[in-house]
Design an enzyme around this catalytic site. Structure first.
Site, PDB file in Angstrom:
ATOM      1  N   SER A  19       9.868  -5.106  -4.299  1.00  0.00           N
ATOM      2  CA  SER A  19       9.576  -3.609  -4.342  1.00  0.00           C
ATOM      3  C   SER A  19      10.303  -2.795  -3.183  1.00  0.00           C
ATOM      4  O   SER A  19      10.455  -1.823  -3.137  1.00  0.00           O
ATOM      5  CB  SER A  19       8.165  -3.425  -4.265  1.00  0.00           C
ATOM      6  OG  SER A  19       7.487  -3.926  -5.542  1.00  0.00           O
ATOM      7  N   ARG A  44       5.951   2.533   2.868  1.00  0.00           N
ATOM      8  CA  ARG A  44       4.399   1.837   2.450  1.00  0.00           C
ATOM      9  C   ARG A  44       3.781   3.001   1.768  1.00  0.00           C
ATOM     10  O   ARG A  44       3.066   2.595   0.498  1.00  0.00           O
ATOM     11  CB  ARG A  44       3.581   1.352   3.540  1.00  0.00           C
ATOM     12  CG  ARG A  44       4.078  -0.187   3.951  1.00  0.00           C
ATOM     13  CD  ARG A  44       2.902  -0.950   4.602  1.00  0.00           C
ATOM     14  NE  ARG A  44       3.322  -2.511   4.551  1.00  0.00           N
ATOM     15  CZ  ARG A  44       3.176  -3.222   3.498  1.00  0.00           C
ATOM     16  NH1 ARG A  44       2.537  -2.612   2.489  1.00  0.00           N
ATOM     17  NH2 ARG A  44       3.475  -4.502   3.760  1.00  0.00           N
ATOM     18  N   HIS A  47       5.638   3.125  -1.414  1.00  0.00           N
ATOM     19  CA  HIS A  47       4.992   1.880  -2.331  1.00  0.00           C
ATOM     20  C   HIS A  47       3.780   1.798  -2.856  1.00  0.00           C
ATOM     21  O   HIS A  47       3.360   1.483  -4.024  1.00  0.00           O
ATOM     22  CB  HIS A  47       5.237   0.648  -1.246  1.00  0.00           C
ATOM     23  CG  HIS A  47       4.722  -0.710  -1.983  1.00  0.00           C
ATOM     24  ND1 HIS A  47       3.543  -1.351  -1.894  1.00  0.00           N
ATOM     25  CD2 HIS A  47       5.463  -1.596  -2.911  1.00  0.00           C
ATOM     26  CE1 HIS A  47       3.425  -2.410  -2.393  1.00  0.00           C
ATOM     27  NE2 HIS A  47       4.562  -2.680  -3.175  1.00  0.00           N
TER      28      HIS A  47
END
Length: 218
Positions: A19, A44, A47
């Protein structure tokens, strides 16, 4: 429509790594524009949300991430404005340094005082946190009134947070409350605009913890 056989054959343990590879690939030239030391936090957030806007709307005061990580190493606690944000924080990683995660929004005394004063529970919970004799990081993902009260206490000199994460999501007073925090002299990480949420607040906290513990180098 793609068939199952056309999907990437990625092992469970490698899904997160893949990812982050995709995020880095899709960011392209923007990778070079990310402020040094903030890259993992931005990625992040992307994500967590699958929203690449965070590469543009996340704002960091000077050395905010480094200052926050040092505070965590020194036992700083994290205060959230929702139980959802608190539940999403890696409390085991935080506890390694003597820190704890708190959310006072559901406390009976907070609810009673908020009703009596005619203010939000978020306001009262920030005031309750300010009375703690601890280094504090505030992670706000839902309540603009929490950010406004933090701003007021900072201006009054009654509160000096180690970091304010200002990422409430919504439409009413969200944008102005974030801008207010950016006018203070305290370290901040703010998602400008309407986007954010409790998941993003927790995500930023965890990114800081991952960076300290070097658990993941994505």
């Amino acid at each position: 429509m793609s068939s199952i056989t056309e999907l990437e054959n990625v092992k469970p343990m490698d899904i997160e790594k893949r990812s982050f590879e995709i995020i880095t690939e899709e960011l392209g030239e923007k990778n070079a524009l990310l402020k040094p030391g903030t890259e993992l936090i931005v990625k992040r957030c992307i994500h967590t949300s699958a929203d690449f806007d965070y590469a543009d709307n996340l704002c960091f005061s000077e050395d905010a991430a480094a200052k926050a990580m040092q505070a965590i190493r020194e036992g700083a606690c994290i205060v959230t404005d929702t139980q959802m944000a608190r539940s999403g924080i890696n409390k085991k990683a935080l506890a390694r340094f003597g820190g704890e995660a708190f959310c006072f929004i559901s406390d009976e005394d907070v609810a009673a005082e908020a009703k009596q004063r005619g203010v939000t529970r978020a306001v009262v919970s920030m005031e309750k946190a300010a009375r703690m004799n601890r280094k504090l990081i505030f992670a706000i993902g839902n309540a603009p009134t929490a950010l406004v009260r933090l701003y007021e206490m900072i201006q009054e000199g009654t509160l000096k947070p180690e970091l304010v994460i200002g990422v409430p999501v919504g439409f009413v007073n969200v944008i102005p409350s974030k801008e207010m925090i950016m006018e203070t002299d305290v370290p901040y990480i703010v998602a400008r605009g309407r986007k954010g949420g409790s998941n993003i607040a927790a995500c930023i906290c965890n990114a800081l913890l991952y960076m300290i513990n070097n658990d993941r180098g994505y």
